[in-house]
Motif scaffolding. Structure first.
Motif, mmCIF file in Angstrom:
data_model
loop_
_atom_site.group_PDB
_atom_site.id
_atom_site.type_symbol
_atom_site.label_atom_id
_atom_site.label_comp_id
_atom_site.label_asym_id
_atom_site.label_seq_id
_atom_site.Cartn_x
_atom_site.Cartn_y
_atom_site.Cartn_z
ATOM 1 N N VAL A 152 3.742 -7.857 39.664
ATOM 2 C CA VAL A 152 2.582 -8.235 38.936
ATOM 3 C C VAL A 152 1.572 -7.858 39.819
ATOM 4 C CG1 VAL A 152 1.323 -10.459 38.173
ATOM 5 C CG2 VAL A 152 3.704 -10.405 37.952
ATOM 6 N N ILE A 153 0.611 -7.268 39.292
ATOM 7 C CA ILE A 153 -0.543 -6.660 40.123
ATOM 8 C C ILE A 153 -1.838 -7.513 39.685
ATOM 9 C CG2 ILE A 153 0.605 -4.484 40.251
ATOM 10 C CD1 ILE A 153 -1.351 -3.183 38.238
ATOM 11 N N GLY A 154 -2.650 -7.277 40.566
ATOM 12 C CA GLY A 154 -3.968 -7.946 40.472
ATOM 13 C C GLY A 154 -4.751 -7.386 39.047
ATOM 14 N N ARG A 178 -2.087 -8.899 35.794
ATOM 15 C CA ARG A 178 -2.572 -10.425 35.349
ATOM 16 C C ARG A 178 -4.037 -10.563 35.219
ATOM 17 N NH1 ARG A 178 -1.120 -10.778 40.996
ATOM 18 N NH2 ARG A 178 -2.889 -11.076 42.348
ATOM 19 N N ILE A 179 -4.672 -11.555 34.815
ATOM 20 C CA ILE A 179 -6.142 -11.760 34.736
ATOM 21 C C ILE A 179 -6.854 -12.106 35.939
ATOM 22 C CG2 ILE A 179 -5.759 -12.595 32.250
ATOM 23 C CD1 ILE A 179 -6.381 -15.328 33.172
ATOM 24 N N SER A 180 -6.300 -12.726 36.824
ATOM 25 C CA SER A 180 -6.721 -13.095 38.466
ATOM 26 C C SER A 180 -6.757 -11.708 39.102
ATOM 27 C CB SER A 180 -5.988 -13.962 39.012
ATOM 28 O OG SER A 180 -4.842 -13.706 39.315
ATOM 29 N N SER A 255 -15.027 -18.364 30.802
ATOM 30 C CA SER A 255 -16.173 -18.651 30.125
ATOM 31 C C SER A 255 -15.927 -19.868 29.317
ATOM 32 C CB SER A 255 -16.781 -17.663 29.211
ATOM 33 O OG SER A 255 -15.893 -17.326 28.233
ATOM 34 N N SER A 256 -14.571 -20.363 28.925
ATOM 35 C CA SER A 256 -14.651 -21.654 28.035
ATOM 36 C C SER A 256 -14.846 -22.711 29.225
ATOM 37 C CB SER A 256 -12.907 -21.507 27.594
ATOM 38 O OG SER A 256 -12.116 -21.613 28.874
ATOM 39 N N GLY A 257 -14.831 -22.753 30.439
ATOM 40 C CA GLY A 257 -14.869 -23.708 31.390
ATOM 41 C C GLY A 257 -13.295 -23.949 32.083
ATOM 42 N N GLY A 258 -12.410 -23.435 31.695
ATOM 43 C CA GLY A 258 -11.113 -23.436 32.283
ATOM 44 C C GLY A 258 -11.155 -22.425 33.577
ATOM 45 N N MET A 259 -10.232 -22.901 34.505
ATOM 46 C CA MET A 259 -9.998 -21.994 35.825
ATOM 47 C C MET A 259 -8.453 -22.227 35.892
ATOM 48 S SD MET A 259 -11.309 -23.110 39.309
ATOM 49 C CE MET A 259 -10.800 -22.278 41.053
ATOM 50 N N LEU A 260 -7.914 -20.814 36.163
ATOM 51 C CA LEU A 260 -6.586 -20.542 36.838
ATOM 52 C C LEU A 260 -6.619 -20.527 38.067
ATOM 53 C CD1 LEU A 260 -3.795 -19.582 36.448
ATOM 54 C CD2 LEU A 260 -4.824 -17.495 36.084
ATOM 55 N N HIS A 261 -5.771 -21.084 38.809
ATOM 56 C CA HIS A 261 -5.406 -21.038 40.281
ATOM 57 C C HIS A 261 -3.864 -20.877 40.314
ATOM 58 C CE1 HIS A 261 -5.637 -21.898 44.590
ATOM 59 N NE2 HIS A 261 -4.454 -22.686 44.341
#
Length: 356
Positions: A152-154, A178-180, A255-261
């Protein structure tokens, strides 16, 4: 006509520091009767009143940066803040105003390890982050499970610079993006522990990117400590012990206000295979003066002597105890949305090769 005066209360425990508390009122859209307190240390004594005066009169819609600047500007150059900071005051004020949230303000859910294809895992990350941002799902911790070898690449990494296509083909490795941001991850069944945390951005309101990493993974450090491992964050996004790096984290704000960590920690990786698949693996080993890869990279297995499943169980138990999380699963609707994203985005050459 004046707005009715509203009393507000906010608290923030600085990671590794002290508790900061603020009581204030909002009158006609500005802060009034501000009273800062806590178990921090502050010199000289009258600096506390300087901070209260600086906060009084600020617009209630001030950003965390504006609040921190007002606090910093009010302080004498010789003032000493121990256990907190202007940024911590800003977070506390924003919490009092319900602009920022704490862990206890949310109902948490855990999705246990669920086998998915790697394309589905990265698509599910986007789906669940969007849903949390839109208020359609409670903040959630999800553990990955997979069967086939994958890289999985950045989001911003060059495919040709990161992956050796011959090595990937030889070992049957699937490459996904991935999206990050961040670096490449090499995964085989049972060799790593990967989890994703989906949170509203209000949870990290006022925190810098650097501070948000250890803040979101405090429960992980407690889990590792229960397992006999003393770990810490090596800025910006590496989890380390005195025996070296054990994992890395990455984030994405939508932009939806969500955050992925999300984080991947090495349990038992075949390093010889990894450097045949990842070009960057060879460069990193060379940079460290290592002539050849060790057969296995197994910090968690070696340092704990426990199975991967036992470690994950400890992590889930720690998270549940700290935040009152409830076990849940992936819904049919979420699964369908993720499959759609795989077809339209994550399994397309346009996405995978977007940075050639």
């Amino acid at each position: 006509m004046s707005e009715q005066q509203e009393s507000r209360h906010g608290e923030y425990k600085v990671p590794g520091g002290k508790l900061v508390v603020v009581d204030l009122e909002v009158r006609d859209g500005v802060l009034d009767s501000v009273s800062l307190s806590g178990d921090f240390f502050l010199e000289p004594d009258d600096a506390l009143e300087d901070i209260n005066r600086a906060l009084t009169g600020l617009p209630a819609d001030s950003t965390a940066e504006q609040i921190a600047l007002a606090v910093r500007s009010s302080l004498h150059p010789d003032a000493v803040l121990f256990g907190f900071s202007p940024e911590a005051v800003a977070i506390t004020v924003r919490r009092a105003l319900a602009k920022a949230t704490g862990w206890a303000d949310h109902e948490w859910e855990i999705i246990p390890p669920t086998p998915l294809s790697t394309h589905m895992h990265v698509a599910m990350d986007e789906v669940l982050t969007e849903e949390v941002g839109a208020g359609l799902r409670n903040p959630t911790l999800r553990f990955w499970e997979w069967e086939t070898p994958s890289v999985v690449i950045g989001s911003f990494q060059s495919l040709r610079n990161e992956v050796d296509p011959d090595g990937a083909e030889r070992h049957g490795v699937t490459v996904v993006r991935r999206i990050s941001g961040g670096g490449a991850m090499f995964m085989e069944h049972g060799n790593a522990i990967t989890y994703s945390l989906y949170v509203p951005q209000s949870l990290v309101d006022g925190l810098s990117f650097a501070d948000s990493y250890p803040f979101l993974d405090a429960w992980v450090m407690e889990s590792l400590e229960r397992l006999g491992i003393k770990a810490w964050y090596q800025p910006l996004n590496d989890i380390a012990t005195d025996q070296g790096k054990i994992g890395g984290a990455a984030q994405k704000r939508l932009s939806s206000g969500g955050m992925l960590h999300h984080v991947t920690m090495s349990y038992d990786i075949d390093a010889d295979k990894m450097v045949q698949v990842l070009r960057i693996g060879k460069e990193k080993l060379s940079d460290k003066g290592t002539r050849s890869a060790k057969k296995r990279v197994d910090p968690l297995r070696r340092q704990t002597g426990l199975s991967r499943e036992e470690i994950i169980d400890t992590m889930m138990q720690t998270f549940t105890e700290r935040y009152g999380a409830k076990t849940t699963g992936i819904t049919d609707t979420e699964m369908a949305r993720a499959k759609e994203k795989v077809e339209q985005k994550f399994n397309t050459s346009e996405w995978i090769t977007r940075v050639p």
